[in-house]
Enzyme design. Sequence first.
Site, short mmCIF file in Angstrom:
data_model
loop_
_atom_site.label_atom_id
_atom_site.label_comp_id
_atom_site.label_asym_id
_atom_site.label_seq_id
_atom_site.Cartn_x
_atom_site.Cartn_y
_atom_site.Cartn_z
N ARG A 141 19.79 8.14 56.69
CA ARG A 141 20.48 6.96 56.17
C ARG A 141 20.38 6.85 54.66
NH1 ARG A 141 21.02 3.26 61.00
NH2 ARG A 141 21.57 1.51 59.67
N TYR A 144 23.33 6.42 52.11
CA TYR A 144 23.92 5.08 51.98
C TYR A 144 22.92 4.12 51.33
CZ TYR A 144 26.37 0.79 53.51
OH TYR A 144 27.03 -0.42 53.57
N ASN A 189 32.58 0.00 68.90
CA ASN A 189 32.32 0.85 70.07
C ASN A 189 32.32 0.04 71.36
OD1 ASN A 189 32.07 3.20 68.66
ND2 ASN A 189 29.93 3.58 69.16
N THR A 209 17.26 -5.35 66.89
CA THR A 209 18.10 -6.54 66.66
C THR A 209 19.03 -6.37 65.45
OG1 THR A 209 16.54 -7.65 65.16
CG2 THR A 209 16.24 -8.02 67.54
P1 NAD Z 1 35.36 0.23 55.32
O1 NAD Z 1 34.96 1.66 55.50
O2 NAD Z 1 36.31 -0.36 56.29
O3 NAD Z 1 35.93 -0.01 53.85
C1 NAD Z 1 35.54 0.75 52.73
C2 NAD Z 1 36.80 1.11 51.94
O4 NAD Z 1 36.40 1.83 50.75
C3 NAD Z 1 37.74 2.03 52.72
O5 NAD Z 1 39.06 1.53 52.68
C4 NAD Z 1 37.62 3.37 52.00
O6 NAD Z 1 38.78 4.17 52.11
C5 NAD Z 1 37.31 2.92 50.58
N1 NAD Z 1 36.65 3.94 49.77
C6 NAD Z 1 35.54 4.65 50.09
N2 NAD Z 1 35.24 5.50 49.09
C7 NAD Z 1 36.18 5.32 48.11
C8 NAD Z 1 36.40 5.91 46.84
N3 NAD Z 1 35.61 6.88 46.36
N4 NAD Z 1 37.46 5.46 46.10
C9 NAD Z 1 38.27 4.49 46.58
N5 NAD Z 1 38.10 3.90 47.78
C10 NAD Z 1 37.06 4.31 48.54
O7 NAD Z 1 33.99 -0.60 55.31
P2 NAD Z 1 33.74 -2.18 55.25
O8 NAD Z 1 32.93 -2.54 56.42
O9 NAD Z 1 34.99 -2.90 54.96
O10 NAD Z 1 32.78 -2.25 53.98
C11 NAD Z 1 33.26 -2.68 52.70
C12 NAD Z 1 32.09 -2.79 51.74
O11 NAD Z 1 31.13 -3.73 52.25
C13 NAD Z 1 31.33 -1.47 51.56
O12 NAD Z 1 30.91 -1.36 50.22
C14 NAD Z 1 30.13 -1.63 52.47
O13 NAD Z 1 29.03 -0.88 52.03
C15 NAD Z 1 29.86 -3.14 52.37
N6 NAD Z 1 29.14 -3.63 53.56
C16 NAD Z 1 29.78 -3.79 54.76
C17 NAD Z 1 29.07 -4.24 55.87
C18 NAD Z 1 29.72 -4.48 57.21
O14 NAD Z 1 29.02 -4.89 58.14
N7 NAD Z 1 31.01 -4.31 57.39
C19 NAD Z 1 27.70 -4.50 55.75
C20 NAD Z 1 27.08 -4.29 54.53
C21 NAD Z 1 27.81 -3.87 53.43
N1 UDP Z 2 24.46 0.95 68.47
C1 UDP Z 2 24.45 1.07 69.87
N2 UDP Z 2 25.57 1.60 70.46
C2 UDP Z 2 26.67 1.99 69.78
C3 UDP Z 2 26.67 1.86 68.36
C4 UDP Z 2 25.56 1.34 67.75
O1 UDP Z 2 23.48 0.73 70.53
O2 UDP Z 2 27.64 2.45 70.42
C5 UDP Z 2 23.27 0.35 67.84
C6 UDP Z 2 22.71 1.14 66.65
O3 UDP Z 2 21.79 2.11 67.11
C7 UDP Z 2 22.05 0.03 65.86
C8 UDP Z 2 22.96 -1.18 66.09
O4 UDP Z 2 23.68 -0.88 67.28
O5 UDP Z 2 20.76 -0.24 66.37
C9 UDP Z 2 23.94 -1.46 64.97
O6 UDP Z 2 24.59 -0.26 64.67
P1 UDP Z 2 25.81 -0.14 63.64
O7 UDP Z 2 26.21 1.30 63.63
O8 UDP Z 2 26.85 -1.13 63.97
O9 UDP Z 2 25.23 -0.58 62.22
P2 UDP Z 2 23.80 -0.57 61.49
O10 UDP Z 2 23.37 -1.99 61.50
O11 UDP Z 2 22.83 0.33 62.21
O12 UDP Z 2 24.13 -0.05 60.13
#
Ligand code: NAD
Ligand code: UDP
Length: 312
Positions: A141, A144, A189, A209
């Site tokens: 991980r 990221y 999923n 969790t």
């Molecule tokens: P997502 O993958 O749907 O969106 C990310 C977008 O960034 C995509 O459209 C992708 O094509 C674009 N992208 C990636 N690399 C790029 C690059 N080099 N140049 C231009 N565009 C690029 O993911 P999301 O869930 O919408 O996440 C958006 C942001 O929020 C991310 O920075 C992510 O780390 C952050 N975030 C999301 C979550 C969540 O639960 N969804 C949680 C924590 C942080």
């Molecule tokens: N997870 C799961 N089944 C799935 C996908 C994810 O049990 O099909 C679990 C994963 O192992 C983690 C949690 O769900 O404990 C959340 O996973 P996700 O990939 O959504 O995001 P994370 O919070 O780990 O970045």
Amino acid sequence: MRVLLTGAAGFIGSHLTELLLAEGNSVLGVDNFSTGSMTNLQHLKRETRFEFREHDICAPFDFGKVDFVFNFASPASPVDYSRLGVETLRVGSEGTRNALDLARKYNVGFLHASTSECYGDPLEHPQTEEYWGHVNPVGPRSVYDEAKRFSEALVMAYHRYYGVDTRLVRIFNTYGPRLRKGDGRIISNLMTQALRGEDLTVYGDGTQTRSFCYVSDEVDGILRLSRSSEHLPINIGNPTEWTILECAHAVLEATGSTSKIVYRPLPEDDPIQRQPDISKARRLLGWEPKIDLKSGLRLSLDYFRSCAEAPV
Ligand code: NAD
Ligand code: UDP
């Protein structure tokens, strides 16, 4: 305002685009479609206040003066960032730097999408913004987690050394319509599996969790933060904590599915617990989430039904 949003074609980016337009702004979306899709923005094609440029933000860019920068570009799901490891490190470092340089050049506000992953596999529970985290810097991980931690350091450096007006949001697991089918995240999923009548895959014993925030709550918190003057990180997430097994049962209830739950190996370094302390967001932004998981899953049903019915 003309607002720049990197990652506009992604899940959160597309919802934020809609909210910014609804508030009367013009939006310049930039995305390279590595994990996002134009389908997420299709309904805005006729909106004259919306512009879009396909571009990888790791290469410097400037599409004219903007009044605020939201930096959301980055792969976000564990399946995506494992596949795109080096790209994830690059967008968190070089990409974030290019976006910060624009905010510096035009002397405008900047908001960066950070993550609860900065806390890693946290030893403090719930997580306050003061907690420094427990992150494996070399595990699967790390591409990221360390990209996002580097981004936070870079954003703070642009604030401290160059006076850029920056903000950092630590987003906790967010879900809702437009989560990409097949991105491997828990809600996409399980919802797709349940609606197809397939087994629900729970990794490990399902006692780990997460705390799930519906996307409209998340973007509301993000917009409020963009209007505040807080430079240190703020958690925006729903503080109700669920085990993954409880989440699977909530999905079965929301979908009315009779699918079975099956257990699969827990991915390496999968965090055991996650729950945001949102006292700071409540105090500084007057924000708290309104939509609980069961309601959010119901609100997402139509979207996931269309995913489930689409060819694999
Ligand atoms: P997502 O993958 O749907 O969106 C990310 C977008 O960034 C995509 O459209 C992708 O094509 C674009 N992208 C990636 N690399 C790029 C690059 N080099 N140049 C231009 N565009 C690029 O993911 P999301 O869930 O919408 O996440 C958006 C942001 O929020 C991310 O920075 C992510 O780390 C952050 N975030 C999301 C979550 C969540 O639960 N969804 C949680 C924590 C942080
Ligand atoms: N997870 C799961 N089944 C799935 C996908 C994810 O049990 O099909 C679990 C994963 O192992 C983690 C949690 O769900 O404990 C959340 O996973 P996700 O990939 O959504 O995001 P994370 O919070 O780990 O970045």
